[in-house]
Write a protein that holds these residues in place. Structure first.
Motif, mmCIF file in Angstrom:
data_model
loop_
_atom_site.group_PDB
_atom_site.id
_atom_site.type_symbol
_atom_site.label_atom_id
_atom_site.label_comp_id
_atom_site.label_asym_id
_atom_site.label_seq_id
_atom_site.Cartn_x
_atom_site.Cartn_y
_atom_site.Cartn_z
ATOM 1 N N LYS A 228 5.774 81.443 49.528
ATOM 2 C CA LYS A 228 6.995 80.648 49.587
ATOM 3 C C LYS A 228 6.900 79.745 50.811
ATOM 4 C CE LYS A 228 12.006 80.976 49.339
ATOM 5 N NZ LYS A 228 13.171 81.881 49.320
ATOM 6 N N PRO A 229 6.777 78.437 50.615
ATOM 7 C CA PRO A 229 6.532 77.552 51.748
ATOM 8 C C PRO A 229 7.758 77.399 52.644
ATOM 9 C CG PRO A 229 6.940 76.258 49.789
ATOM 10 C CD PRO A 229 6.903 77.702 49.336
ATOM 11 N N GLU A 230 7.509 77.066 53.894
ATOM 12 C CA GLU A 230 8.597 76.736 54.806
ATOM 13 C C GLU A 230 9.096 75.320 54.572
ATOM 14 O OE1 GLU A 230 7.290 77.377 58.774
ATOM 15 O OE2 GLU A 230 6.655 79.452 58.417
ATOM 16 N N ARG A 231 8.214 74.450 54.093
ATOM 17 C CA ARG A 231 8.586 73.046 53.869
ATOM 18 C C ARG A 231 7.901 72.533 52.613
ATOM 19 N NH1 ARG A 231 4.191 70.039 56.367
ATOM 20 N NH2 ARG A 231 2.830 71.493 57.477
ATOM 21 N N LEU A 232 8.555 71.580 51.975
ATOM 22 C CA LEU A 232 8.016 70.969 50.760
ATOM 23 C C LEU A 232 8.043 69.461 50.934
ATOM 24 C CD1 LEU A 232 7.062 71.334 47.748
ATOM 25 C CD2 LEU A 232 9.439 70.901 47.120
ATOM 26 N N ALA A 233 6.892 68.826 50.740
ATOM 27 C CA ALA A 233 6.788 67.372 50.816
ATOM 28 C C ALA A 233 6.764 66.797 49.410
ATOM 29 C CB ALA A 233 5.523 66.968 51.577
ATOM 30 N N ALA A 234 7.538 65.725 49.218
ATOM 31 C CA ALA A 234 7.591 65.067 47.907
ATOM 32 C C ALA A 234 8.111 63.655 48.099
ATOM 33 C CB ALA A 234 8.482 65.844 46.944
ATOM 34 N N ASP A 235 7.982 62.837 47.053
ATOM 35 C CA ASP A 235 8.509 61.481 47.145
ATOM 36 C C ASP A 235 9.963 61.445 46.708
ATOM 37 O OD1 ASP A 235 8.504 61.539 44.354
ATOM 38 O OD2 ASP A 235 6.588 60.491 44.191
ATOM 39 N N SER A 236 10.526 60.254 46.661
ATOM 40 C CA SER A 236 11.967 60.118 46.417
ATOM 41 C C SER A 236 12.383 60.559 45.015
ATOM 42 C CB SER A 236 12.396 58.664 46.635
ATOM 43 O OG SER A 236 11.666 57.789 45.781
ATOM 44 N N ALA A 237 11.436 60.678 44.083
ATOM 45 C CA ALA A 237 11.796 61.142 42.741
ATOM 46 C C ALA A 237 12.381 62.546 42.769
ATOM 47 C CB ALA A 237 10.571 61.102 41.827
ATOM 48 N N TYR A 238 12.071 63.315 43.814
ATOM 49 C CA TYR A 238 12.557 64.687 43.942
ATOM 50 C C TYR A 238 13.735 64.783 44.914
ATOM 51 C CZ TYR A 238 8.041 65.594 41.771
ATOM 52 O OH TYR A 238 6.961 65.588 40.903
ATOM 53 N N GLY A 239 14.321 63.638 45.272
ATOM 54 C CA GLY A 239 15.388 63.621 46.262
ATOM 55 C C GLY A 239 16.792 63.609 45.702
ATOM 56 N N SER A 240 16.980 64.107 44.478
ATOM 57 C CA SER A 240 18.327 64.186 43.912
ATOM 58 C C SER A 240 19.122 65.281 44.611
ATOM 59 C CB SER A 240 18.268 64.467 42.409
ATOM 60 O OG SER A 240 17.699 65.748 42.165
ATOM 61 N N HIS B 152 11.153 67.955 52.931
ATOM 62 C CA HIS B 152 10.622 66.738 53.544
ATOM 63 C C HIS B 152 10.514 65.702 52.429
ATOM 64 C CE1 HIS B 152 8.740 69.025 57.201
ATOM 65 N NE2 HIS B 152 10.031 69.239 57.047
ATOM 66 N N VAL B 153 11.706 65.282 52.004
ATOM 67 C CA VAL B 153 11.847 64.448 50.810
ATOM 68 C C VAL B 153 12.837 63.327 51.116
ATOM 69 C CG1 VAL B 153 12.437 64.431 48.354
ATOM 70 C CG2 VAL B 153 11.525 66.517 49.392
ATOM 71 N N PRO B 154 12.524 62.063 50.789
ATOM 72 C CA PRO B 154 13.515 60.993 50.936
ATOM 73 C C PRO B 154 14.709 61.238 50.006
ATOM 74 C CG PRO B 154 11.311 60.087 50.661
ATOM 75 C CD PRO B 154 11.216 61.550 50.344
ATOM 76 N N VAL B 155 15.908 61.038 50.533
ATOM 77 C CA VAL B 155 17.124 61.307 49.769
ATOM 78 C C VAL B 155 17.431 60.125 48.853
ATOM 79 C CG1 VAL B 155 19.588 61.840 49.922
ATOM 80 C CG2 VAL B 155 18.004 62.724 51.648
ATOM 81 N N ILE B 156 17.737 60.412 47.595
ATOM 82 C CA ILE B 156 18.210 59.374 46.683
ATOM 83 C C ILE B 156 19.661 59.069 47.048
ATOM 84 C CG2 ILE B 156 18.714 58.783 44.286
ATOM 85 C CD1 ILE B 156 16.485 60.635 43.424
ATOM 86 N N ASP B 157 19.908 57.888 47.599
ATOM 87 C CA ASP B 157 21.238 57.531 48.101
ATOM 88 C C ASP B 157 21.567 56.113 47.663
ATOM 89 O OD1 ASP B 157 23.612 57.232 49.384
ATOM 90 O OD2 ASP B 157 22.896 57.863 51.351
#
Length: 456
Positions: free
Chosen positions: A266-278, A294-299
């Motif tokens: 179970k990771p401490e952090r998850l990196a992804a692009d904005s598609a996963y920022g819902s 660690h994901v850009p927020v869809i705003d």
């Protein structure tokens, strides 16, 4: 003096060992020590009959498939020819010089039968992941997730409009790919991912999604979803899904849950692009899984018309109210709107009507309204992490998953699938990810001195 060609004469006896003719640095020699098929027969035992003619050795077929996916040999017919002729391939398959290579049709019969029923390719993939864990290539501290579109084996010239293709028109004896699609209509990664009717559907592979996401000519595709550990870019899970964002996000959740169940990771952090920022995905990561996103927020709250955006208003969690730039309060009734995802905060007409900032705040409405997601806490956590040193490291590490997809398509030649249906796509993605992990092991783990193999 010009030499004279000697006519080949057959010898009565040969002293020949395959082991002596496979170079120490050959890729298959380097990955061979990481291929453990000792539990293969036990895993498949219940799927074979105890009577009748002996079948083709399943280990032989698995080793041949690994050769194909490791070396980019996409055709099984050509793979059989290459194994027949190539000494290194014969050595890897434990065939010897006189061993018989199975017919290419054997792979199809076993893949659609006992291999798929036993989930053999998932078993093989997880065995290689476990070897990566044993070798210390996986830390489990930081993961990255992403998806890449792989072209389906579907002819767009023979497609039908989505409105013309109806599920109930297909009998029980429909082609395998159609039956697989009908069986996945209620699954989150497939039919239930979105209720938007596709523009076109392929009658030969209806699960393939018509997409123009690559900003070129549209095509039918599947999404290949990878979850990798950021330490050495080992693929810890892989999942096939429809080529739509909702399905890819659902596949990410499935992979994280399965990795925790199978390997205790179970990771401490998850990196992804904005598609996963819902908001829903961030809520699941922050509040339910306790994973740093660690994901850009869809705003989409920032306004472009010169009026105040939501960020110009200050939220007080103690009073559950917003304060406008003029110092007035916006409150909520608590009623959840927007399909159960947000609350509305409103100003008072007594405050908004005489306000000298009304033209910059709510020029077209009597009062100002601000929607706030019920998952805004998770969104704020994600925003607070952006720009931190750990976030920047994750952002750089996430590029490694894109490199894996480039390797998949350019080196392993997986630009287009050969198999159809959700199960066919899953089989290909699992075997390709297994091949990539084996190549990773061969590259990072120092090889010992070659050992003699009895009977080679």
């Amino acid at each position: 003096m010009m030499g004279e060609r000697l006519v080949m004469q057959e010898s009565l006896f040969y002293e020949f060992r395959l082991e002596d003719h496979v170079p120490p640095d050959h890729l298959l020699r380097r990955i061979d020590r990481f291929v453990d098929c000792s539990g293969l027969r036990q895993h498949l035992a219940s799927f074979y009959s105890s009577m009748g003619r002996p079948s083709i050795d399943p280990e032989l077929m698995i080793r041949m498939l690994l050769i194909g996916y490791c070396l980019g040999i996409r055709s099984e017919r050509r793979l059989c020819e290459e194994v027949h002729l190539n000494l290194a391939y014969r050595w890897f398959c434990r065939l010897g010089l006189e061993g018989k290579v199975p017919d290419h049709s054997t792979f199809s019969k076993n893949r659609h039968g006992r291999f798929r029923e036993s989930d053999l390719f998932r078993y093989l993939f997880e065995a290689v992941v476990q070897r990566c864990l044993d070798e210390g290539l996986v830390s489990g501290e930081g993961f990255a997730v992403d998806a890449s579109l792989i072209q389906a084996d579907a002819n767009k010239q023979r497609s039908l409009p989505g409105s013309d293709w109806q599920a109930q028109d297909h009998p029980p004896d429909a082609p395998r790919a159609v039956r697989e699609y009908l069986a996945t209509l209620d699954e989150a990664a497939w039919g239930a991912a979105t209720d938007v009717e596709p523009k076109f559907i392929s009658p030969s592979d209806p699960a393939a999604q018509w997409t123009g996401a690559l900003r070129g000519p549209a095509f039918f595709a599947y999404a290949d979803n990878y979850l990798i550990d950021l330490k050495s870019a080992v693929i810890v899970d892989v999942e096939a899904s429809r080529a739509v964002r909702q399905a890819e996000v659902g596949a990410a959740r499935t992979m994280l849950e399965r990795t925790a169940e199978r390997f205790g990771l179970k990771p401490e952090r998850l990196a992804a692009d904005s598609a996963y920022g819902s908001a829903e995905m961030l809520h699941w990561l922050v509040d339910e899984q306790k994973i740093e996103p660690h994901v850009p927020v869809i705003d989409k709250s920032e306004r472009q018309d010169g009026t105040f955006s939501r960020s110009d208003f200050r939220y007080d969690p103690e009073t559950d109210a917003y304060t406008c730039p003029e110092g007035k309060t916006l409150t909520t009734s608590g009623r959840i709107v927007n399909e159960g995802t947000a609350r509305i905060y409103r100003g008072s007409t007594f405050d908004c009507a005489p306000c000298h900032l009304k033209e910059k705040c709510c020029p077209n409405t009597p009062t100002r309204k601000i929607p706030r997601s019920i998952y805004e806490h998770a969104r704020e956590v994600a925003r607070s992490l952006a720009g931190t040193p750990a976030y920047e490291r994750s952002r750089q590490g996430r590029k490694r998953i894109e490199m894996l997809f480039a390797h998949l398509k350019r080196i392993l030649k997986m630009g287009r699938l050969r198999l159809r249906g959700p199960c066919g796509a899953q089989d290909e993605f699992l075997l390709a990810a297994t091949a990539q992990n084996l190549r990773k092991l061969a590259k990072l783990i120092t090889s010992p001195a070659p050992q003699m193999i009895q009977g080679a």
